[in-house]
Design a protein around this motif. Sequence first.
Motif, PDB file in Angstrom:
ATOM      1  N   ALA A  81       1.250  -0.888  -0.107  1.00  0.00           N
ATOM      2  CA  ALA A  81       0.254   0.293  -0.374  1.00  0.00           C
ATOM      3  C   ALA A  81       1.166   1.428  -0.301  1.00  0.00           C
ATOM      4  CB  ALA A  81      -0.628   0.347   0.903  1.00  0.00           C
ATOM      5  N   ALA A  82       1.947   1.321   0.260  1.00  0.00           N
ATOM      6  CA  ALA A  82       2.831   2.232   0.717  1.00  0.00           C
ATOM      7  C   ALA A  82       3.182   2.138  -0.811  1.00  0.00           C
ATOM      8  CB  ALA A  82       4.156   1.806   1.574  1.00  0.00           C
ATOM      9  N   CYS A  83       2.866   1.901  -1.110  1.00  0.00           N
ATOM     10  CA  CYS A  83       3.441   2.439  -3.376  1.00  0.00           C
ATOM     11  C   CYS A  83       3.148   2.981  -4.302  1.00  0.00           C
ATOM     12  CB  CYS A  83       4.152   1.046  -3.948  1.00  0.00           C
ATOM     13  SG  CYS A  83       5.482  -0.184  -3.228  1.00  0.00           S
ATOM     14  N   VAL A  84       1.672   3.086  -3.219  1.00  0.00           N
ATOM     15  CA  VAL A  84       0.171   3.939  -4.128  1.00  0.00           C
ATOM     16  C   VAL A  84       0.327   5.156  -4.214  1.00  0.00           C
ATOM     17  CG1 VAL A  84      -2.163   4.341  -4.247  1.00  0.00           C
ATOM     18  CG2 VAL A  84      -1.081   2.027  -3.536  1.00  0.00           C
ATOM     19  N   SER A  85       1.065   5.927  -3.468  1.00  0.00           N
ATOM     20  CA  SER A  85       1.289   7.737  -3.243  1.00  0.00           C
ATOM     21  C   SER A  85       2.059   7.966  -2.478  1.00  0.00           C
ATOM     22  CB  SER A  85      -0.017   8.183  -3.380  1.00  0.00           C
ATOM     23  OG  SER A  85      -0.378   7.881  -2.513  1.00  0.00           O
ATOM     24  N   ARG A  86       2.429   9.019  -2.069  1.00  0.00           N
ATOM     25  CA  ARG A  86       3.012   9.887  -0.931  1.00  0.00           C
ATOM     26  C   ARG A  86       2.578   9.990   0.657  1.00  0.00           C
ATOM     27  NH1 ARG A  86       5.972  15.201  -2.936  1.00  0.00           N
ATOM     28  NH2 ARG A  86       7.959  13.985  -4.669  1.00  0.00           N
ATOM     29  N   LEU A  87       1.411  10.267  -0.392  1.00  0.00           N
ATOM     30  CA  LEU A  87       0.527  10.052   1.615  1.00  0.00           C
ATOM     31  C   LEU A  87       0.103   8.643   1.863  1.00  0.00           C
ATOM     32  CD1 LEU A  87      -1.859  11.838   3.130  1.00  0.00           C
ATOM     33  CD2 LEU A  87      -3.704  10.860   1.526  1.00  0.00           C
ATOM     34  N   TRP A  88      -0.220   7.704   0.979  1.00  0.00           N
ATOM     35  CA  TRP A  88      -0.308   6.108   1.222  1.00  0.00           C
ATOM     36  C   TRP A  88       1.239   6.256   2.495  1.00  0.00           C
ATOM     37  CZ3 TRP A  88      -3.973   2.239  -0.600  1.00  0.00           C
ATOM     38  CH2 TRP A  88      -5.487   2.740  -0.307  1.00  0.00           C
ATOM     39  N   ARG A  89       2.483   6.179   1.841  1.00  0.00           N
ATOM     40  CA  ARG A  89       3.572   6.335   1.452  1.00  0.00           C
ATOM     41  C   ARG A  89       4.171   6.833   3.492  1.00  0.00           C
ATOM     42  NH1 ARG A  89       5.893   7.447  -2.252  1.00  0.00           N
ATOM     43  NH2 ARG A  89       6.773   8.992  -1.509  1.00  0.00           N
ATOM     44  N   SER A  90       3.688   8.355   3.582  1.00  0.00           N
ATOM     45  CA  SER A  90       4.058   8.650   4.557  1.00  0.00           C
ATOM     46  C   SER A  90       3.196   7.768   5.906  1.00  0.00           C
ATOM     47  CB  SER A  90       3.601   9.791   4.973  1.00  0.00           C
ATOM     48  OG  SER A  90       3.008  10.734   6.029  1.00  0.00           O
ATOM     49  N   ILE A  91       1.489   7.535   5.564  1.00  0.00           N
ATOM     50  CA  ILE A  91       0.929   6.404   6.852  1.00  0.00           C
ATOM     51  C   ILE A  91       0.986   5.530   7.033  1.00  0.00           C
ATOM     52  CG2 ILE A  91      -1.100   6.290   6.642  1.00  0.00           C
ATOM     53  CD1 ILE A  91      -2.920   8.352   5.506  1.00  0.00           C
ATOM     54  N   ALA A  92       1.241   4.272   5.639  1.00  0.00           N
ATOM     55  CA  ALA A  92       1.821   3.194   6.013  1.00  0.00           C
ATOM     56  C   ALA A  92       3.747   3.378   7.038  1.00  0.00           C
ATOM     57  CB  ALA A  92       2.500   2.871   4.644  1.00  0.00           C
TER      58      ALA A  92
END
Length: 227
Positions: A25-36
């Motif tokens: 999931a961290a590979c989806v976008s910067r936001l997702w990577r930040s949260i993950a």
Amino acid sequence: METISSRDILSSILGRLPPPDLARAACVSRLWRSIASDPDVLTRSLLRPSPWRLRRLVGSPSSGSSWRRLVGLERFAISHRIVRGDTVPGLAVRYDVQVMDIKRLNNMMSDHGIHSRDRLLIPVTNPEILHDTTCYIELDAHAKREVAMLYLDGSGPGKSVTSAENRAGTWQGQGRKVLESVKRSMHVDDGTAEYYLSIGNGDPRAAFSEFAEDLRWEQQAGTRLTG
């Protein structure tokens, strides 16, 4: 998509994913990577039903991104308090792991590095040992790595000054010349020289005798293991 983009809701969703899915999931976008990469999200992910089925994880990772990339058993370790007579080969047999795996996990170049420490990290190879246990996220100063630590005796991390630290304080000042001499003669590091001087009550000859005795014991143990 406006609802799903809410950071709080996305954090709740990602925290429910098992670690491998969280990494993807961290590979989806910067936001997702930040949260993950958020330590709280990762901790919730690690506590989900998984092969190791922890009861509790105490503490938070200092770097969520590094933990997210390594979510297998390599992130767990058993804390073994060193006692007189312990050797790396002996502990490898006791815990059914490889000698090189212990050295690699503890950032050790030589078996003699054991004498400058109060504990060793033992690799976890069987996830069942983690079932229904409490692990503590700790940074080990000697190993220079952060792991989820399992204390088999249930003691948990201690907060007192370690004996290794006490030994280090003993040999500051006038005893430093003696320490350096013993260190050069044994071809060992400061911690190992401090250890043998301590058990030899400050007498270099007694320290050499103890060191030689341990070397003989290690050689005999190694011969038995390979025989």
